[in-house]
Write a protein that holds these residues in place. Structure first.
Motif, PDB file in Angstrom:
ATOM      1  N   HIS A  58      81.206  20.498  32.767  1.00 53.96           N
ATOM      2  CA  HIS A  58      80.374  20.915  31.643  1.00 53.96           C
ATOM      3  C   HIS A  58      79.714  19.766  30.901  1.00 53.96           C
ATOM      4  O   HIS A  58      78.901  20.007  30.036  1.00 53.96           O
ATOM      5  CB  HIS A  58      81.214  21.708  30.632  1.00 53.96           C
ATOM      6  N   ALA A  59      80.072  18.541  31.206  1.00 58.64           N
ATOM      7  CA  ALA A  59      79.604  17.435  30.375  1.00 58.64           C
ATOM      8  C   ALA A  59      78.097  17.245  30.423  1.00 58.64           C
ATOM      9  O   ALA A  59      77.530  16.634  29.536  1.00 58.64           O
ATOM     10  CB  ALA A  59      80.299  16.136  30.774  1.00 58.64           C
ATOM     11  N   ASN A  60      77.453  17.765  31.428  1.00 56.50           N
ATOM     12  CA  ASN A  60      76.006  17.634  31.520  1.00 56.50           C
ATOM     13  C   ASN A  60      75.327  18.996  31.392  1.00 56.50           C
ATOM     14  O   ASN A  60      74.206  19.170  31.821  1.00 56.50           O
ATOM     15  CB  ASN A  60      75.630  16.984  32.861  1.00 56.50           C
ATOM     16  N   ALA A  61      76.021  19.974  30.825  1.00 54.54           N
ATOM     17  CA  ALA A  61      75.492  21.332  30.747  1.00 54.54           C
ATOM     18  C   ALA A  61      75.440  21.807  29.303  1.00 54.54           C
ATOM     19  O   ALA A  61      76.203  21.354  28.466  1.00 54.54           O
ATOM     20  CB  ALA A  61      76.360  22.269  31.576  1.00 54.54           C
ATOM     21  N   ARG A  62      74.523  22.728  29.075  1.00 55.27           N
ATOM     22  CA  ARG A  62      74.399  23.345  27.752  1.00 55.27           C
ATOM     23  C   ARG A  62      74.059  24.809  27.947  1.00 55.27           C
ATOM     24  O   ARG A  62      73.666  25.211  29.026  1.00 55.27           O
ATOM     25  CB  ARG A  62      73.355  22.650  26.902  1.00 55.27           C
ATOM     26  N   LEU A  63      74.217  25.586  26.888  1.00 56.25           N
ATOM     27  CA  LEU A  63      73.875  27.004  26.969  1.00 56.25           C
ATOM     28  C   LEU A  63      72.383  27.175  27.216  1.00 56.25           C
ATOM     29  O   LEU A  63      71.575  26.391  26.711  1.00 56.25           O
ATOM     30  CB  LEU A  63      74.222  27.717  25.661  1.00 56.25           C
ATOM     31  N   TRP A  64      72.033  28.202  27.964  1.00 53.00           N
ATOM     32  CA  TRP A  64      70.629  28.569  28.081  1.00 53.00           C
ATOM     33  C   TRP A  64      70.178  29.078  26.717  1.00 53.00           C
ATOM     34  O   TRP A  64      70.950  29.748  26.021  1.00 53.00           O
ATOM     35  CB  TRP A  64      70.432  29.644  29.141  1.00 53.00           C
ATOM     36  N   PRO A  65      68.948  28.786  26.306  1.00 52.55           N
ATOM     37  CA  PRO A  65      68.503  29.184  24.956  1.00 52.55           C
ATOM     38  C   PRO A  65      68.639  30.676  24.667  1.00 52.55           C
ATOM     39  O   PRO A  65      68.967  31.064  23.549  1.00 52.55           O
ATOM     40  CB  PRO A  65      67.030  28.752  24.924  1.00 52.55           C
ATOM     41  N   GLU A  66      68.429  31.521  25.679  1.00 55.08           N
ATOM     42  CA  GLU A  66      68.490  32.965  25.436  1.00 55.08           C
ATOM     43  C   GLU A  66      69.919  33.481  25.299  1.00 55.08           C
ATOM     44  O   GLU A  66      70.140  34.584  24.801  1.00 55.08           O
ATOM     45  CB  GLU A  66      67.755  33.734  26.542  1.00 55.08           C
ATOM     46  N   HIS A  67      70.919  32.699  25.685  1.00 51.49           N
ATOM     47  CA  HIS A  67      72.312  33.145  25.578  1.00 51.49           C
ATOM     48  C   HIS A  67      72.876  32.943  24.173  1.00 51.49           C
ATOM     49  O   HIS A  67      73.765  33.685  23.751  1.00 51.49           O
ATOM     50  CB  HIS A  67      73.189  32.419  26.588  1.00 51.49           C
ATOM     51  N   ALA A  68      72.393  31.940  23.448  1.00 51.38           N
ATOM     52  CA  ALA A  68      72.961  31.618  22.135  1.00 51.38           C
ATOM     53  C   ALA A  68      72.917  32.798  21.162  1.00 51.38           C
ATOM     54  O   ALA A  68      73.946  33.143  20.566  1.00 51.38           O
ATOM     55  CB  ALA A  68      72.287  30.387  21.542  1.00 51.38           C
ATOM     56  N   PRO A  69      71.770  33.463  20.965  1.00 50.34           N
ATOM     57  CA  PRO A  69      71.780  34.592  20.011  1.00 50.34           C
ATOM     58  C   PRO A  69      72.662  35.753  20.471  1.00 50.34           C
ATOM     59  O   PRO A  69      73.255  36.453  19.647  1.00 50.34           O
ATOM     60  CB  PRO A  69      70.314  35.018  19.909  1.00 50.34           C
ATOM     61  N   LEU A  70      72.778  35.937  21.779  1.00 51.29           N
ATOM     62  CA  LEU A  70      73.640  37.005  22.293  1.00 51.29           C
ATOM     63  C   LEU A  70      75.110  36.689  22.016  1.00 51.29           C
ATOM     64  O   LEU A  70      75.894  37.583  21.673  1.00 51.29           O
ATOM     65  CB  LEU A  70      73.403  37.192  23.797  1.00 51.29           C
ATOM     66  N   LEU A  71      75.481  35.434  22.133  1.00 50.87           N
ATOM     67  CA  LEU A  71      76.856  35.021  21.824  1.00 50.87           C
ATOM     68  C   LEU A  71      77.113  35.090  20.323  1.00 50.87           C
ATOM     69  O   LEU A  71      78.189  35.519  19.888  1.00 50.87           O
ATOM     70  CB  LEU A  71      77.111  33.613  22.358  1.00 50.87           C
ATOM     71  N   VAL A  99      83.334  29.005  25.221  1.00 55.43           N
ATOM     72  CA  VAL A  99      81.952  28.601  24.914  1.00 55.43           C
ATOM     73  C   VAL A  99      81.921  27.327  24.078  1.00 55.43           C
ATOM     74  O   VAL A  99      81.315  26.332  24.466  1.00 55.43           O
ATOM     75  CB  VAL A  99      81.187  29.744  24.202  1.00 55.43           C
ATOM     76  N   LEU A 100      82.582  27.355  22.913  1.00 54.13           N
ATOM     77  CA  LEU A 100      82.504  26.209  21.996  1.00 54.13           C
ATOM     78  C   LEU A 100      83.182  24.952  22.532  1.00 54.13           C
ATOM     79  O   LEU A 100      82.580  23.873  22.514  1.00 54.13           O
ATOM     80  CB  LEU A 100      83.147  26.564  20.657  1.00 54.13           C
ATOM     81  N   LEU A 101      84.415  25.074  22.954  1.00 55.76           N
ATOM     82  CA  LEU A 101      85.141  23.874  23.386  1.00 55.76           C
ATOM     83  C   LEU A 101      84.482  23.165  24.570  1.00 55.76           C
ATOM     84  O   LEU A 101      84.356  21.937  24.532  1.00 55.76           O
ATOM     85  CB  LEU A 101      86.604  24.183  23.653  1.00 55.76           C
ATOM     86  N   PRO A 102      84.013  23.881  25.601  1.00 48.01           N
ATOM     87  CA  PRO A 102      83.298  23.153  26.663  1.00 48.01           C
ATOM     88  C   PRO A 102      82.042  22.452  26.158  1.00 48.01           C
ATOM     89  O   PRO A 102      81.731  21.336  26.566  1.00 48.01           O
ATOM     90  CB  PRO A 102      82.952  24.246  27.684  1.00 48.01           C
ATOM     91  N   ASP A 103      81.327  23.105  25.235  1.00 47.96           N
ATOM     92  CA  ASP A 103      80.109  22.493  24.704  1.00 47.96           C
ATOM     93  C   ASP A 103      80.443  21.255  23.868  1.00 47.96           C
ATOM     94  O   ASP A 103      79.848  20.190  24.058  1.00 47.96           O
ATOM     95  CB  ASP A 103      79.333  23.510  23.869  1.00 47.96           C
ATOM     96  N   PHE A 104      81.377  21.398  22.946  1.00 41.69           N
ATOM     97  CA  PHE A 104      81.740  20.258  22.100  1.00 41.69           C
ATOM     98  C   PHE A 104      82.377  19.139  22.931  1.00 41.69           C
ATOM     99  O   PHE A 104      82.154  17.957  22.663  1.00 41.69           O
ATOM    100  CB  PHE A 104      82.693  20.694  20.986  1.00 41.69           C
ATOM    101  N   SER A 105      83.155  19.496  23.937  1.00 43.15           N
ATOM    102  CA  SER A 105      83.743  18.486  24.826  1.00 43.15           C
ATOM    103  C   SER A 105      82.665  17.723  25.570  1.00 43.15           C
ATOM    104  O   SER A 105      82.801  16.527  25.815  1.00 43.15           O
ATOM    105  CB  SER A 105      84.700  19.138  25.828  1.00 43.15           C
ATOM    106  N   ALA A 106      81.594  18.424  25.937  1.00 43.35           N
ATOM    107  CA  ALA A 106      80.479  17.764  26.615  1.00 43.35           C
ATOM    108  C   ALA A 106      79.848  16.708  25.709  1.00 43.35           C
ATOM    109  O   ALA A 106      79.516  15.614  26.156  1.00 43.35           O
ATOM    110  CB  ALA A 106      79.436  18.794  27.052  1.00 43.35           C
ATOM    111  N   VAL A 107      79.708  17.039  24.433  1.00 47.27           N
ATOM    112  CA  VAL A 107      79.144  16.071  23.478  1.00 47.27           C
ATOM    113  C   VAL A 107      80.053  14.847  23.388  1.00 47.27           C
ATOM    114  O   VAL A 107      79.577  13.707  23.378  1.00 47.27           O
ATOM    115  CB  VAL A 107      78.954  16.720  22.094  1.00 47.27           C
ATOM    116  N   ALA A 108      81.364  15.081  23.352  1.00 48.11           N
ATOM    117  CA  ALA A 108      82.312  13.974  23.200  1.00 48.11           C
ATOM    118  C   ALA A 108      82.443  13.133  24.463  1.00 48.11           C
ATOM    119  O   ALA A 108      82.664  11.927  24.378  1.00 48.11           O
ATOM    120  CB  ALA A 108      83.689  14.523  22.811  1.00 48.11           C
ATOM    121  N   SER A 109      82.292  13.748  25.636  1.00 47.97           N
ATOM    122  CA  SER A 109      82.577  13.015  26.872  1.00 47.97           C
ATOM    123  C   SER A 109      81.358  12.521  27.637  1.00 47.97           C
ATOM    124  O   SER A 109      81.506  11.776  28.590  1.00 47.97           O
ATOM    125  CB  SER A 109      83.426  13.888  27.805  1.00 47.97           C
ATOM    126  N   ASN A 110      80.166  12.916  27.237  1.00 42.48           N
ATOM    127  CA  ASN A 110      78.951  12.480  27.926  1.00 42.48           C
ATOM    128  C   ASN A 110      78.049  11.778  26.923  1.00 42.48           C
ATOM    129  O   ASN A 110      77.553  12.400  25.982  1.00 42.48           O
ATOM    130  CB  ASN A 110      78.228  13.684  28.550  1.00 42.48           C
TER     131      ASN A 110
END
Length: 177
Positions: A58-71, A99-110
């Motif tokens: 996940h370190a190089n991945a982010r949510l697709w823009p259309e998924h955020a409002p659905l989540l 959702v959150l932890l993989p995203d925040f972990s990506a920020v911390a590790s990449n």
């Protein structure tokens, strides 16, 4: 012929069925390429190999823009009113873990990965959850990243790849709280 994971996740999140929402979060927790937008970088090949051979990256991945409002819709009080407290509490915990932890972990590790304001907005909704357990977990996540930003370390003795991005994440979390 199958649909791309991006569309599968979007369709599951757009449905009115909590089981489909949980399935979408399971996909987001266990796959990056397709389910999340993978940004190219010099190490992308090794990341793709890791995902193919087991364990999502996940370190190089982010949510697709259309998924955020659905989540984000899943974290709102109206979701609990529509689907009941037990389901909404479970969905809130899964939003944090899948959702959150993989995203925040990506920020911390990449070092290249910057914070996503839409995921920060989702975190803010979870910090205001009607459920004590979800609120507590969300606040614990924020406190953990604040400690990481203060220490400048990912783990004991291991420096953050980009401490500036982690500090930015914590500032966004504090502003949204």
């Amino acid at each position: 012929r199958g649909a791309p994971l991006r569309e599968v996740v979007g369709g599951l999140l757009a449905a009115e069925d909590p089981l489909r929402h949980l399935a979408a979060m399971g996909i987001l927790a266990n796959a990056a390429a397709g389910a999340r937008e993978v940004r190219p970088d010099g190490e992308a090949l090794s990341h793709a190999q890791r995902e193919l051979l087991g364990g999502s990256f996940h370190a190089n991945a982010r949510l697709w823009p259309e998924h955020a409002p659905l989540l984000q819709r899943l974290a709102r009080p109206a979701y609990a009113q529509a689907h009941g407290s037990a389901v909404a509490r479970l969905v809130g915990r899964r939003l944090l873990v899948d959702v959150l932890l993989p995203d925040f972990s990506a920020v911390a590790s990449n070092g290249l990965r910057e914070p996503d304001p839409e995921v920060v907005a989702l975190h803010a909704l979870l910090e205001r959850s009607p459920f004590d357990e979800v609120r507590r977990l969300a606040r614990d996540v924020r406190a953990g990243y604040a400690a990481m930003a203060d220490s400048g370390e990912l783990a004991a003795g291991q420096p953050l790849p980009n401490a500036e991005h982690v500090r930015e994440l914590v500032e966004l979390l504090d502003e949204a709280a």
